[in-house]
Design an enzyme around this catalytic site. Structure first.
Site, short mmCIF file in Angstrom:
data_model
loop_
_atom_site.label_atom_id
_atom_site.label_comp_id
_atom_site.label_asym_id
_atom_site.label_seq_id
_atom_site.Cartn_x
_atom_site.Cartn_y
_atom_site.Cartn_z
N CYS A 2 0.85 -1.17 0.00
CA CYS A 2 0.00 0.00 0.00
C CYS A 2 0.89 1.23 0.00
O CYS A 2 2.09 1.15 0.23
CB CYS A 2 -0.87 0.03 1.25
N GLY A 28 -0.63 0.72 -4.91
CA GLY A 28 -1.94 0.15 -4.62
C GLY A 28 -3.01 0.75 -5.50
O GLY A 28 -3.19 1.97 -5.48
N ASN A 110 0.69 0.55 5.97
CA ASN A 110 1.33 -0.26 4.95
C ASN A 110 2.18 -1.31 5.65
O ASN A 110 3.10 -0.96 6.39
CB ASN A 110 2.22 0.62 4.06
N GLY A 111 1.84 -2.56 5.40
CA GLY A 111 2.63 -3.61 6.04
C GLY A 111 1.80 -4.82 6.36
O GLY A 111 0.69 -4.99 5.84
N TYR A 261 11.89 -4.02 -7.43
CA TYR A 261 10.74 -3.83 -8.29
C TYR A 261 9.75 -2.77 -7.84
O TYR A 261 9.25 -2.00 -8.64
CB TYR A 261 9.98 -5.15 -8.44
#
Lengths: 497, 497, 497, 497
Positions: A2, A28, A110-111, A261
């Site tokens: 995210c 996201g 985020n995580g 990436y």
């Protein structure tokens, strides 16, 4: 995965957050939301306003008038990654906002928490109810149960109980709080912006620095692993946010795949340029490559899978030339600019239309030549296979696929939206003990002439080192070396954030 | 500008056309439409069905169920370019479909008629009424007034009366017709596709060959300048469409700007690879460039404005290296993948947010280095100026802007959506007679250290030559040399297609 | 106010609930949602699926394909009333669904808890977090904290702690639970439906019986005040749901205003026909009316405000005729069929356009005649005033406004969406101690020739009596006699359900 | 059928037209559009702007900002009726706007031309092309071919060539024109509105006077059969529009079905109150009824199918009482307020859900009683049949269905959207020569105890007579007496307006 964003002391926090999320869109695409903190004269306190929805940021906020309802002085926002297969419930759209003992709280996360299941079970046993299936909700629940009075202390207490990867930004009444786990899995940066008219200072938090660039904010530093940063009006006045620190972990575990990436090449993450790291990956890949110039060709033709592998390909070419193996970078594949989440595929005539909708070949570049194709990674292998099929239509003499990272052999439990182990391409050939043979099988499956993966030392050599740290990165997806023991029960990975 | 597509004898003509238009999206983002020809057993004749709307192809056809209503055996489609300023009427969305003496007709048109005003006046004097302000309607009106019986003959007669640029595809009852003006301004290609299951042959028409690639159709040849091609079930059975030819023009006038900027690099237009031509433009630009390596720099750093100038930049680097002036290609600018037509800009804080939303800088590449920035063209100059301002934030030592085409000095009357002469950047400095001084003023305005345009000979040298043709290209926007005399009254260019 | 619906053991629970909510649309137009219980073979347990949104039921479920994702065997649904002024957050759309210790829970609630603030405070002190500002969330929180194992027991325990008005339906894993407060403020009915094909029995719960009619379900009986009814597969097999009963309250308090205005006339509520009660209201109003036939008029002309006052007007006419005062019912006002929530009012030219958009006058009926206008109630008085202004345009000789209920003098704390006391029309004339004088002032304000309210005895006489109950109805809005003491702090009525 | 509206010299013509169309919504629910005439200072002439779309007026204009783009001084608007079965092309949405010899023209048309096919054929033979399948386009084509200079003269010339039913309003550059066919099939009224602030006069045109009421305009008079009325700024200044008259027809042919069913009861059409005529229909129906009071019942219970038959039912009751057969009006059926075009019917469980979604029964009114059910007409009979089935669920002793018009035996070629002859209920029993037997069969099919149609003399007696006219009404649908010979080829009635 995210993207998170926050801004404090702006005249246009919702608009700033919109642009921040827009530049973090790659983190996201499934859903987006913004929660704004505004001071209500009527209620004599800060109130929260929100707008959330399924889709790209530009879709969720398509109706400009929504910004009229989102005035305030601070805001946080969230981009949610597309979680495949699971029910796409609107209950899960972040930021979550809620009311509790100490007032209002909103959280964008985020995580992935590794002890989520255990904590959830404990909390539910205590009578806690959950709205959504995501880990994120656990944190405000823990904070709400803290006996501390200050939200930042409650958060501190809550975070001492959770394990795993998180980078988050919260609004707690009239404060903004940013936090990052002690391992530092996910990036999180602090920036500032000076209002061109008033000279007033705003603090900004973002997953990646590209979100600072778009609103002309300036990068200050990373939120440190284990840091809990508090920004309020006093911090703005003093130009000095205050910090708490969680007990340090025995090692660090920055996600190396962010460099490989995930992050945008124009971002700085973990304090370093993504572009530079990718260039290193390409250089090291060139050093490890055994592809020689074909007689009759003046140079090696190096083609990247756009846009994620462009920089690695440039690095490859550079090192190759430096090392006396002439090579040139070519755009052999064109990426369609109009690909978006809303893309439909009526009457799917052939299974590869999805790849064809995204890429097309430049015949003149590929035809009758051996090409070195640079890609960043292979997860399931289905797209790679279709792409190779597409490239074959241009009749290259040979396709030498070079991957600028090692084989992905293990799932991620820290937030990267990889599939389960069973769905990884490498799993298909698990029974083959010999690694050389395994790669040969993958090569065959993908349909290329040769297949080269970057070695693990090549990977490690490409990323910046941090002084005084014995271990700085998480390489679990490549190595299986998980920094945090994962509760086996969690490994079905129903939902990541 | 616009994109056109047609397919005949497909089981899924609407879906094929959707993908074709999707790959031609760059030719027009304002509106899209598809008209399908289906055989109605009830009425014992071919009937037309259509779906049209404002927006990107993927937006107009967002609701998949619309394809259920678009079954048939043939279809044509159209992407309309965004015409700035004018009232965006839904009346103008193509293909136009209509009923006339000989049955049903639908038309999708790319181009601009130079005698439109005269013809329109003549027709209105005769009592003709027009639904829309576009040129396109003139053609079916002329066809409808023809005394010929066969639609293809009516079209032939109509096209003998119109002047200007057009590449079009029509459905006339149970036939598909493709036509291109004798000058050959706009590209138009013929392809075919064999159904993988039934082996049946479908003929395909498209503005660019990238539309063939996406549906796995095969390029056969270009529709010739002046050719009117008829495809019906007999043509399919014989695998032989039939052609009529309009009287040849004294010269040809393929739009050179299609090669410079407009077409997709993975397309073939005018029978040649766009990528290859752009590479030549870059090479010639390198030959003409006077920028020398700065002492202390090993190589020239060449950065393109992505993605349109990527290929020219590669050509530049290649030629530069060949000529002994070491250069390397770099991605110094990142293009946001999520930019789309629906993008809103709430609370425009600074005028350059539009540029920032589209591009970001890669600091490590640009900082402290002199860079050669390659762009394809400058029209109004506003975007270029903002972009340079953005790049300056990375503190390059110098910006040497190289344009892979000559200065645009004249408006286009053949379909390219340039502004009026007054809005061209070059017009700002019209009073300056000396060309060198004029370019110096432009350089100053844009804010670069040096500014180099490709010369006209350099341009001409880059594009393929056609045997037996004295003049093959239209270069009017660069040279003012208009292949067709333009009625002065038309030059206000209210609306192009 | 709100509407609730539930069905258990249907093959098409979402569709049934859609129709149920559709017929209960008058109970709430702001938002709608459905939660479905389905058995997941993969997970070997019941899972919940949901779809919710702002707007009318037909808008929220406009996309038919949503029903494809809502298969299952049971469902509950909710219509939310438009709460004026407050932030219309999507967080508040019911049914709420959540995960807790004992599994999944979903709740749809109609009513208002009078000790909500106290409970909320206590819960938040214990660390509970709330998503929304509604009362409803309190109930699952209390249930989740219960030490009972069975959801129905948990609900039982929770409801022992709450006070106020509620009629609700819940899904708890594979069970459906319906509950009604001991006072019985809000209606709630039990029905059943036999599948015409399979003969299988489905149980249905609804706020009003009109929701049974639309799906051809049959009314069985009301959920009793204080009853908690459990429906599961065993209950279906035995054709016998089981019940728990909360401790009885000292009196009952069915909302008399449901009969006066809120419920649909074709519904049965509290076990009796709404139509019949309204007829009684009209009859009693006739008995109390002092309007005599004007010389020259053969009959009294009785006009209703459509459609809510139609039945009362018919009762008025009937009683009037019976009593020898000839009267006839007339449609003097036409109600626009196309009025809906989505109605916009561009460029509001005059303040009465809203009334004009809803009603129009039939001149021939009204002109030159004294008319008796029947309306059910006056809340703020603004609409009534505009309506009278509109009727005046038809030049009636006189307007005798008869209200089929007493003056509304007090706010509702049990779920009816009345404004605060300050906004009630009667409040405007609070300082006037003499009731006769007050009504004279209201008459003047509304602009009618005479104004007659039904007396409180007339009201009580109109509604069915319940044997063995000392007090059966809540008349607080008319009388100020509140059945449950209201926490003063709650009286700001921020949000009702 | 359709609704038309026009306003000239308003400050808010688009808003006025919105409200006008909103009140005419019953005349057409499929599509709506507005064309505005504005003076462009830039172009120094009147330009047209438009907004059109599929759906209800409130849906098409849901986005309020559209009115910002529709400023001007005059406007016309159109509601299109839902044409069943045919392809619902957006090409057909009116008003049509176009450009021709004399400038801009926009037309909104209600009616049906009987020589459309012939004129279309002649025009297409001359090379005319048509965008849509509607008749309407013929008129501007004829006007455009006129040699007259003034648009009003062109329209005059055009209308001399067309036959059939039309009531229309046009914008021609800076003029508004209203026209009605010489037979006067469709209603069309002239009104005026004085701006409350400026005192300026605006002229208004509408299908029905209810459109005047909503914007507080005043009815002046009907547009006469054969009248072509011109309104321009001069007409406003002089308060005197000018008129041309088409050659008179030998008879008049006002659509009697407008009175029976189509128009709103609060409208005046053909200069008379619709409500009053419907009342007469009810009275005459009572006179013709043979239903006697059942022993044991004090009165006849008269129930209407709401809302269209309410007034007829009131007339029935009144006459019945006058004639000494006591009767009372009852609301035995409730009409759902939320039925709209956008209503979906997921998973159609039973075929009668459509009727159930629209109506519900009031048991107490219907049960155990013989009822007289008043409906205005029966077209296909399917809805009536379902409705009777629904009413039977309330167990009435008997259902005596009374229709306030004669049997519909013939299709309409003048604009009423009846089905073809084959689809009319009466056609089902065409083979039965005896009318009594035929009605018996219909009674059986519908499922009522007795069935009474109003007689033709009863119908004629109910409508106002016009002095000096031998024949004033078209009764073709009941009598087969077509005022205008209908080209047999037209009778397939592909499309009406």
């Amino acid at each position: 995965m995210c993207g998170v964003f926050g801004i404090f002391n702006s005249k246009t926090p919702a608009e700033d957050t919109f642009y921040g999320l827009y530049s973090l869109q790659h983190r996201g695409q499934e859903a987006a939301g913004i929660v704004v903190a505004d001071y209500s004269k009527a209620r004599k306190k800060t109130i929260f306003k929100q707008h959330k929805g399924m889709g790209l940021v530009s879709e969720v906020f398509r109706d400009e008038t929504v910004f009229d309802t989102l005035s305030g002085y601070a805001a946080i926002g969230h981009n949610r990654y597309s979680t495949t297969g699971s029910a796409k419930s609107t209950n899960n759209i972040q930021p979550f906002s809620l009311i509790y003992r100490s007032g209002s709280l909103a959280i964008a996360h985020n995580g992935n928490l590794t002890n989520a299941r255990k904590l959830r079970n404990e909390l539910t046993e205590l009578g806690v109810i959950f709205q959504a299936s995501s880990d994120t909700e656990i944190i405000p629940h823990l904070a709400a149960r803290s006996r501390e009075k200050e939200p930042v202390q409650q958060i501190y207490e809550a975070l001492q109980q959770v394990q795993g990867a998180y980078s988050m930004v919260l609004l707690a009444n009239n404060q903004m709080i940013a936090a990052r786990d002690p391992y530092g899995f996910r990036p999180l940066a602090l920036g500032k912006k000076t209002d061109p008219l008033t000279g007033e200072l705003a603090y900004v938090i973002a997953s990646e620095t590209c979100a600072f660039d778009i609103i002309q904010a300036e990068y200050i530093r990373d939120i440190e692993p284990g840091e809990i940063l508090l920004i309020d009006h006093l911090a703005v006045a003093n130009e000095k946010p205050t910090s708490l620190f969680l007990p340090p972990s025995e090692r660090k575990a920055r996600c190396i795949f962010e460099y490989v990436y995930f992050a945008r090449p124009d971002s700085f993450i973990f304090g370093n340029s993504v572009d530079k790291v990718r260039r290193n990956l390409g250089k090291n890949l060139a050093r490890e490559s055994s592809i020689e110039q074909t007689p009759g060709e003046k140079e090696l033709t190096v083609v990247s899978v756009p846009d994620s592998s462009n920089t690695a390909a440039l690095g490859f070419v550079r090192e190759s030339n430096r090392a006396g193996r002439p090579a040139r970078f070519e755009h052999g594949l064109i990426r369609n600019h109009y690909v978006g989440r809303t893309f439909i595929q009526p009457g799917i005539q052939s299974r590869d239309i999805k790849v064809r909708s995204k890429y097309n070949i430049v015949r003149g570049v590929l035809q009758d030549r051996p090409i070195i194709l640079i890609d960043d990674s292979i997860v399931r292998g289905t797209t790679a296979r279709m792409l190779i099929k597409l490239i074959r239509e241009a009749d290259p003499k040979a396709i030498h696929l070079h991957i600028s990272s090692p084989p992905i052999t293990n799932p991620c439990f820290y937030g990267m939206d990889f599939p389960t182990k069973r769905q990884l391409l490498t799993h298909m050939f698990d029974s083959i003990e010999n690694e050389v043979d395994e790669i040969e099988k993958i090569r065959e499956y993908i349909g290329v002439d040769t297949l080269t993966y970057l070695s693990m030392p090549g990977l490690i050599n490409s990323v910046p080192s941090f002084e005084g740290e014995s271990c700085s990165y998480c390489t679990a997806c490549f190595s299986g070396d998980y920094p945090i023991q994962v509760n086996e029960a969690t490994t079905d990975k129903e939902e990541n954030d």
